[in-house]
Design a protein around this motif. Sequence first.
Motif, PDB file in Angstrom:
ATOM      1  N   LEU A 105      -9.596   8.926  -8.324  1.00  0.00           N
ATOM      2  CA  LEU A 105      -9.691   8.823  -6.868  1.00  0.00           C
ATOM      3  C   LEU A 105      -9.696  10.206  -6.218  1.00  0.00           C
ATOM      4  O   LEU A 105      -9.049  11.130  -6.703  1.00  0.00           O
ATOM      5  CB  LEU A 105      -8.511   8.018  -6.314  1.00  0.00           C
ATOM      6  CG  LEU A 105      -8.406   6.567  -6.770  1.00  0.00           C
ATOM      7  CD1 LEU A 105      -7.103   5.952  -6.273  1.00  0.00           C
ATOM      8  CD2 LEU A 105      -9.596   5.759  -6.279  1.00  0.00           C
ATOM      9  N   ILE A 153      -8.331   7.716  -1.729  1.00  0.00           N
ATOM     10  CA  ILE A 153      -6.990   7.294  -1.348  1.00  0.00           C
ATOM     11  C   ILE A 153      -6.502   8.271  -0.286  1.00  0.00           C
ATOM     12  O   ILE A 153      -6.475   9.480  -0.505  1.00  0.00           O
ATOM     13  CB  ILE A 153      -6.027   7.216  -2.560  1.00  0.00           C
ATOM     14  CG1 ILE A 153      -4.687   6.628  -2.142  1.00  0.00           C
ATOM     15  CG2 ILE A 153      -5.888   8.556  -3.272  1.00  0.00           C
ATOM     16  CD1 ILE A 153      -3.792   6.217  -3.300  1.00  0.00           C
ATOM     17  N   SER A 180       0.830  -1.216   0.000  1.00  0.00           N
ATOM     18  CA  SER A 180       0.000   0.000   0.000  1.00  0.00           C
ATOM     19  C   SER A 180       0.859   1.258   0.000  1.00  0.00           C
ATOM     20  O   SER A 180       0.714   2.133   0.863  1.00  0.00           O
ATOM     21  CB  SER A 180      -0.960   0.013   1.196  1.00  0.00           C
ATOM     22  OG  SER A 180      -1.858  -1.067   1.118  1.00  0.00           O
ATOM     23  N   TYR A 228      -0.259   4.702   1.684  1.00  0.00           N
ATOM     24  CA  TYR A 228      -1.646   5.109   1.497  1.00  0.00           C
ATOM     25  C   TYR A 228      -2.597   4.038   2.013  1.00  0.00           C
ATOM     26  O   TYR A 228      -2.209   2.884   2.226  1.00  0.00           O
ATOM     27  CB  TYR A 228      -1.940   5.407   0.030  1.00  0.00           C
ATOM     28  CG  TYR A 228      -1.805   4.216  -0.901  1.00  0.00           C
ATOM     29  CD1 TYR A 228      -2.823   3.272  -1.028  1.00  0.00           C
ATOM     30  CD2 TYR A 228      -0.657   4.044  -1.669  1.00  0.00           C
ATOM     31  CE1 TYR A 228      -2.696   2.186  -1.881  1.00  0.00           C
ATOM     32  CE2 TYR A 228      -0.525   2.972  -2.522  1.00  0.00           C
ATOM     33  CZ  TYR A 228      -1.555   2.038  -2.632  1.00  0.00           C
ATOM     34  OH  TYR A 228      -1.424   0.962  -3.468  1.00  0.00           O
ATOM     35  N   LEU A 254      -6.355   2.748   0.726  1.00  0.00           N
ATOM     36  CA  LEU A 254      -7.349   2.848  -0.338  1.00  0.00           C
ATOM     37  C   LEU A 254      -8.683   2.337   0.182  1.00  0.00           C
ATOM     38  O   LEU A 254      -8.767   1.243   0.745  1.00  0.00           O
ATOM     39  CB  LEU A 254      -6.882   2.016  -1.533  1.00  0.00           C
ATOM     40  CG  LEU A 254      -7.619   2.163  -2.844  1.00  0.00           C
ATOM     41  CD1 LEU A 254      -7.580   3.595  -3.345  1.00  0.00           C
ATOM     42  CD2 LEU A 254      -7.021   1.221  -3.874  1.00  0.00           C
ATOM     43  N   TYR A 255      -9.723   3.171   0.008  1.00  0.00           N
ATOM     44  CA  TYR A 255     -11.061   2.784   0.446  1.00  0.00           C
ATOM     45  C   TYR A 255     -12.065   3.290  -0.578  1.00  0.00           C
ATOM     46  O   TYR A 255     -12.262   4.508  -0.693  1.00  0.00           O
ATOM     47  CB  TYR A 255     -11.372   3.365   1.831  1.00  0.00           C
ATOM     48  CG  TYR A 255     -12.709   2.941   2.359  1.00  0.00           C
ATOM     49  CD1 TYR A 255     -12.891   1.668   2.885  1.00  0.00           C
ATOM     50  CD2 TYR A 255     -13.797   3.798   2.322  1.00  0.00           C
ATOM     51  CE1 TYR A 255     -14.119   1.267   3.367  1.00  0.00           C
ATOM     52  CE2 TYR A 255     -15.028   3.409   2.803  1.00  0.00           C
ATOM     53  CZ  TYR A 255     -15.186   2.133   3.324  1.00  0.00           C
ATOM     54  OH  TYR A 255     -16.411   1.732   3.796  1.00  0.00           O
ATOM     55  N   ALA A 283      -3.441   8.863  -8.724  1.00  0.00           N
ATOM     56  CA  ALA A 283      -4.770   9.017  -8.126  1.00  0.00           C
ATOM     57  C   ALA A 283      -5.711   9.710  -9.111  1.00  0.00           C
ATOM     58  O   ALA A 283      -6.868   9.287  -9.288  1.00  0.00           O
ATOM     59  CB  ALA A 283      -4.681   9.801  -6.817  1.00  0.00           C
TER      60      ALA A 283
END
Length: 107
Positions: free
Chosen positions: A74, A41, A12, A34, A36-37, A69
């Motif tokens: 993102l 980000i 990640s 990072y 990520l969800y 991103a």
Amino acid sequence: MAARVTENPDKSRFEVFDAVDEGGQEERAGFAEYHLYGKEIAFIHTEVDPSFGGRGLGGVLARAALDAARDRGLEVLPYCPFIRSWIGKHPEYVELVPEGQRARFGF
């Protein structure tokens, strides 16, 4: 040889590599972690080894991570002080931070 940034999804993070000798041997100089969800980000920590200091590698890393991103559509949550500061110095990246979150991060 120019610095190279790659994503290491298993850890990640984005990692920046730079040449350490005339033969082009590379070494990892730093990383930006990072979380990520969904479509967000969150950058949580950025680090560049002091032995690579003064080469602008933090900026190379930040730009590449934020460009990635953007390419993925993102939204960026810059919890990391370095990434947040870098965005502040490069206003063309503020748009990556969700409008409703900008005040929270000082934008």
